[in-house]
Design a protein around this motif. Structure first.
Motif, short mmCIF file in Angstrom:
data_model
loop_
_atom_site.label_atom_id
_atom_site.label_comp_id
_atom_site.label_asym_id
_atom_site.label_seq_id
_atom_site.Cartn_x
_atom_site.Cartn_y
_atom_site.Cartn_z
N GLU A 34 1.04 12.27 -12.56
CA GLU A 34 0.28 11.85 -11.37
C GLU A 34 1.20 11.24 -10.32
O GLU A 34 0.96 11.35 -9.13
N ALA A 35 2.27 10.60 -10.80
CA ALA A 35 3.22 10.00 -9.86
C ALA A 35 4.09 11.06 -9.19
O ALA A 35 4.68 10.80 -8.14
N GLY A 36 4.19 12.23 -9.81
CA GLY A 36 5.06 13.28 -9.25
C GLY A 36 6.36 13.46 -10.01
O GLY A 36 7.28 14.09 -9.51
N ALA A 37 6.46 12.89 -11.21
CA ALA A 37 7.66 13.09 -12.02
C ALA A 37 7.81 14.59 -12.30
O ALA A 37 6.83 15.26 -12.64
N ASP A 38 9.02 15.11 -12.13
CA ASP A 38 9.22 16.56 -12.26
C ASP A 38 10.30 16.92 -13.28
O ASP A 38 10.79 18.04 -13.30
N ASN A 39 10.69 15.94 -14.10
CA ASN A 39 11.70 16.24 -15.13
C ASN A 39 11.31 15.48 -16.41
O ASN A 39 11.99 14.56 -16.83
N VAL A 40 10.15 15.88 -16.95
CA VAL A 40 9.62 15.18 -18.13
C VAL A 40 9.77 16.06 -19.36
O VAL A 40 9.41 17.23 -19.35
N LYS A 41 10.28 15.45 -20.42
CA LYS A 41 10.39 16.16 -21.70
C LYS A 41 9.61 15.38 -22.75
O LYS A 41 9.72 14.14 -22.81
N TYR A 108 4.59 -5.38 -27.41
CA TYR A 108 4.67 -5.96 -26.07
C TYR A 108 5.94 -6.77 -25.90
O TYR A 108 6.17 -7.38 -24.87
N GLU A 109 6.81 -6.75 -26.92
CA GLU A 109 8.03 -7.56 -26.87
C GLU A 109 9.31 -6.74 -26.82
O GLU A 109 10.31 -7.19 -26.28
N ASP A 110 9.29 -5.51 -27.40
CA ASP A 110 10.55 -4.80 -27.63
C ASP A 110 11.15 -4.07 -26.44
O ASP A 110 12.36 -3.92 -26.36
N GLY A 111 10.32 -3.58 -25.53
CA GLY A 111 10.83 -2.66 -24.52
C GLY A 111 11.45 -3.34 -23.31
O GLY A 111 11.54 -4.56 -23.22
N ASP A 112 11.91 -2.48 -22.37
CA ASP A 112 12.46 -2.96 -21.10
C ASP A 112 11.39 -2.98 -20.02
O ASP A 112 11.53 -3.66 -19.01
N PHE A 113 10.37 -2.13 -20.18
CA PHE A 113 9.31 -2.12 -19.17
C PHE A 113 8.00 -1.78 -19.84
O PHE A 113 7.97 -1.18 -20.91
N LEU A 114 6.93 -2.20 -19.20
CA LEU A 114 5.62 -1.80 -19.70
C LEU A 114 4.88 -1.07 -18.60
O LEU A 114 5.28 -1.09 -17.43
N VAL A 115 3.82 -0.39 -18.98
CA VAL A 115 3.08 0.45 -18.05
C VAL A 115 1.80 -0.26 -17.65
O VAL A 115 1.01 -0.66 -18.52
N PRO A 116 1.60 -0.46 -16.36
CA PRO A 116 0.38 -1.15 -15.92
C PRO A 116 -0.80 -0.18 -15.79
O PRO A 116 -0.63 1.03 -15.89
N SER A 117 -1.98 -0.72 -15.55
CA SER A 117 -3.13 0.09 -15.14
C SER A 117 -2.94 0.42 -13.67
O SER A 117 -2.54 -0.45 -12.89
N VAL A 118 -3.27 1.66 -13.31
CA VAL A 118 -2.95 2.12 -11.95
C VAL A 118 -4.17 2.73 -11.26
O VAL A 118 -4.94 3.45 -11.87
N ILE A 119 -4.29 2.42 -9.97
CA ILE A 119 -5.29 3.08 -9.11
C ILE A 119 -4.53 3.69 -7.94
O ILE A 119 -3.73 2.99 -7.30
N ARG A 120 -4.77 4.96 -7.68
CA ARG A 120 -4.14 5.60 -6.53
C ARG A 120 -5.19 5.95 -5.49
O ARG A 120 -6.20 6.57 -5.81
N ARG A 121 -4.94 5.53 -4.27
CA ARG A 121 -5.79 5.91 -3.13
C ARG A 121 -4.85 6.45 -2.07
O ARG A 121 -4.35 5.72 -1.23
#
Ligand SMILES: C[C@@]1(CC(=O)O)c2cc3[nH]c(cc4nc(cc5[nH]c(cc(n2)[C@H]1CCC(=O)O)[C@@](C)(CC(=O)O)[C@@H]5CCC(=O)O)C(CC(=O)O)=C4CCC(=O)O)c(CCC(=O)O)c3CC(=O)O
Ligand SMILES: NC(=O)C1=CN([C@@H]2O[C@H](COP(=O)(O)OP(=O)(O)OC[C@H]3O[C@@H](n4cnc5c(N)ncnc54)[C@H](O)[C@@H]3O)[C@@H](O)[C@H]2O)C=CC1
Length: 231
Positions: A34-41, A108-121
């Motif tokens: 949805e964000a437009g990532a174009d190099n996902v494996k 919720y402790e191990d990673g470098d980033f977490l993914v939020p809830s997102v709304i796109r308008r």
């Protein structure tokens, strides 16, 4: 302070690797595309129907096998989203070694980033996170925001982008540009809130140039942007 800092990443062209192919991996993949990532494996021996379909459509690359260390090499973002915590921990450790930012879906402790809830308008992006305290709280607040911020706010953002381009290339000085841009944003929010820019509220929407001239008057800059430019 818990260390979390929100940023907005540009994902086009960036190598992103998702390990795991279940419901959680699918949600991450959906958000990335949805964000437009174009190099996902995606690497996983079993995947959901949706992930398989996205691979068929060429939206992502899929390798139907277990994770191996080299998958972490070269990834900018790496998602550890398998159902196996030992594998997820190995993915996180390898990612760190190779310099990737890691999302650890089972911690919720191990990673470098977490993914939020997102709304796109449109160009407007609202995101909510409870920084691991409660993903369900983030999702619940997102629901409230969805009701409050409808599609009209996306329209506000796209009109403001065009108007801002006009203002930026005008000869107004910086202070005047800022005054006009600030008022324009306030008017756009008001229009979105009251619904005059929706299909039903039709009629009130002037061209960008007419809106800009009105704004110049309202901030006390008479003569319009073209006169300014020619003066
Ligand atoms: C730390 C984080 C890491 C990350 O994944 O980035 C993380 C971790 C974990 N989630 C768990 C559980 C659930 N996660 C969800 C849902 C979402 N989880 C998301 C993000 C995050 N989840 C990050 C923190 C974000 C924050 O806190 O703000 C969302 C916002 C975004 C997304 O995933 O796209 C998305 C909602 C999207 C939306 O609806 O908008 C639900 C509800 C559901 O599935 O419907 C449940 C069950 C109910 C519950 O637990 O609340 C568990 C326990 C797993 C287990 O039981 O084993 C862990 C592990 C742990 O907490 O250690
Ligand atoms: N962050 C979040 O939002 C949430 C996280 N979770 C956590 O995420 C984990 C995954 O959840 P689901 O997707 O529901 O699980 P799932 O069981 O549906 O999927 C697990 C996936 O991992 C893959 N997998 C297993 N071993 C692998 C390996 N060695 N290499 C590559 N892929 C491998 C499987 O093929 C499968 O596709 C759970 O264990 C849970 O701890 C759960 C709910 C929400």
């Amino acid at each position: 302070m818990n260390g979390y800092y929100p940023i907005v990443l540009q994902l086009r062209g960036k190598k992103i690797v998702v390990i795991g192919g279940g419901a959680v991996a699918e949600r991450k993949v959906n958000g990335l595309l949805e964000a437009g990532a174009d190099n996902v494996k995606v690497v996983s021996p079993i995947v959901t129907e949706r992930i398989a379909a996205l691979a068929e459509e060429g939206k992502l690359r899929l390798e139907l096998r277990s994770y191996k260390e080299s998958d972490a090499c070269g990834a900018r973002l790496l998602f550890a989203a398998t159902g196996n915590e030992v594998v997820n921990a190995a993915v996180a450790a390898d990612g760190e070694r190779y310099g990737a930012f890691v999302n650890a879906a089972d911690s919720y402790e191990d990673g470098d980033f977490l993914v939020p809830s997102v709304i796109r308008r449109g160009d407007l992006l609202l995101s909510v996170t409870a920084t691991g305290a409660s993903p369900s709280l983030a999702a619940a607040i997102k629901k409230e925001l969805e009701a409050q911020y409808g599609e009209a706010y996306g329209k506000a953002a796209s009109r403001l982008r065009r108007l801002r381009a006009l203002i930026m290339k005008s000869k107004l000085d910086r202070v005047d540009k800022q005054a006009v841009l600030k008022l324009a944003a306030e008017e756009a929010v008001e229009a979105a809130r009251t619904g005059v820019w929706t299909e039903e509220g039709n009629g009130k929407e002037e061209s960008d140039e007419v809106w800009l001239n009105g704004l110049l008057h309202r901030v006390g800059l008479t003569g319009g942007v073209h006169n300014e430019r020619n003066s």
